[in-house]
Design a protein around this motif. Sequence first.
Motif, PDB file in Angstrom:
ATOM      1  N   ALA A   1       0.663  -1.198  -0.066  1.00  0.00           N
ATOM      2  CA  ALA A   1      -0.003  -0.005   0.097  1.00  0.00           C
ATOM      3  C   ALA A   1       0.976   1.301  -0.049  1.00  0.00           C
ATOM      4  O   ALA A   1       0.380   2.261  -0.243  1.00  0.00           O
ATOM      5  N   SER A   2       2.165   1.203   0.197  1.00  0.00           N
ATOM      6  CA  SER A   2       2.849   2.471   0.379  1.00  0.00           C
ATOM      7  C   SER A   2       3.805   2.636  -0.764  1.00  0.00           C
ATOM      8  O   SER A   2       3.984   1.726  -1.692  1.00  0.00           O
ATOM      9  N   GLY A   3       4.236   3.743  -1.220  1.00  0.00           N
ATOM     10  CA  GLY A   3       5.107   4.096  -2.250  1.00  0.00           C
ATOM     11  C   GLY A   3       6.673   3.965  -1.968  1.00  0.00           C
ATOM     12  O   GLY A   3       7.537   4.045  -2.803  1.00  0.00           O
ATOM     13  N   PHE A   4       6.859   3.377  -0.662  1.00  0.00           N
ATOM     14  CA  PHE A   4       8.387   3.186  -0.187  1.00  0.00           C
ATOM     15  C   PHE A   4       8.476   1.919   0.201  1.00  0.00           C
ATOM     16  O   PHE A   4       7.347   1.382   0.671  1.00  0.00           O
ATOM     17  N   ALA A   5       9.530   1.391   0.509  1.00  0.00           N
ATOM     18  CA  ALA A   5       9.887  -0.005   0.770  1.00  0.00           C
ATOM     19  C   ALA A   5      11.049  -0.237   1.498  1.00  0.00           C
ATOM     20  O   ALA A   5      12.151   0.696   1.204  1.00  0.00           O
ATOM     21  N   HIS A   6      11.254  -1.194   2.213  1.00  0.00           N
ATOM     22  CA  HIS A   6      12.695  -1.488   2.662  1.00  0.00           C
ATOM     23  C   HIS A   6      13.324  -2.359   1.747  1.00  0.00           C
ATOM     24  O   HIS A   6      12.758  -3.436   1.381  1.00  0.00           O
ATOM     25  N   ARG A   7      14.460  -2.049   1.213  1.00  0.00           N
ATOM     26  CA  ARG A   7      15.341  -2.743   0.334  1.00  0.00           C
ATOM     27  C   ARG A   7      16.541  -3.647   0.942  1.00  0.00           C
ATOM     28  O   ARG A   7      17.350  -3.036   1.690  1.00  0.00           O
ATOM     29  N   PHE A   8      16.589  -4.731   0.902  1.00  0.00           N
ATOM     30  CA  PHE A   8      17.440  -5.735   1.360  1.00  0.00           C
ATOM     31  C   PHE A   8      18.283  -6.446   0.274  1.00  0.00           C
ATOM     32  O   PHE A   8      17.718  -6.836  -0.590  1.00  0.00           O
TER      33      PHE A   8
END
Length: 246
Positions: free
Chosen positions: A130-137
């Motif tokens: 639902a967000s325009g941001f993400a945590h990238r690993f």
Amino acid sequence: MVYQFTMNETGENKIHPGKLPVYSQIAEQISREISAGLLIDGQRLPPERRLARDYGVTVRTLRKSLAQLARQGLLVRKQGSGNYIRKNENSESIYFFFRLELPQGGGLPSAQMLSAETVKKPADLPEFGASGFAHRFRRLRFLDDIPVAIEEIWLDQSCAEKINRAQISQSLYKFYKEHLGFWIARAEDWVSVSPLPEWAEEIFPPGKNAVFGFVERFGWSQDESKVEYSRTWYDAGAARYVARLK
């Protein structure tokens, strides 16, 4: 530091310290060997003292590993007789969703975190969350100390505003459940081939004739929300993708 099993001069498994308990490393190794058919239903394991010596641990630690396997339904412990493999298709290990194996089967997974940051989702990502941001690993993956894959995992920021990198374990799915309060209940994989991305070439340089398998995965949480997307590039000469049908 990553979790690794290596072989000593006599060919025995040796364990390196890491973030997961040593007994869990041993249990996971045996679990994956059962799944790969390297250990068969009804097979008797070597005596506990010999197993402990082979893995370079105390008998007490080895018994904790066997107890974990018994709880998973993968081992029958018979007093005075020994420990026997039980094939259990419904058992789920820490690395249940990890589908890469060594060419001969099995192999204990481990990971080296390359980066963990929160970023705006780029335009080339498929729709999820639902967000325009993400945590990238971004991680380098190993099987029995052999580098086999590069992966990039995107977790929708709606699952957690911030990530404490110090809490991240060898299994991201374990981290999600223990620290973020949700878990991946199901996943869908799309398998093809692809060249390595530019950011990965210095870390995992392709050989002259290297062929890279490519796995895209969507992950759904327990409430059926699509919260994760990942991309994995694996060296087809060092590992294979395995999906066993029940």
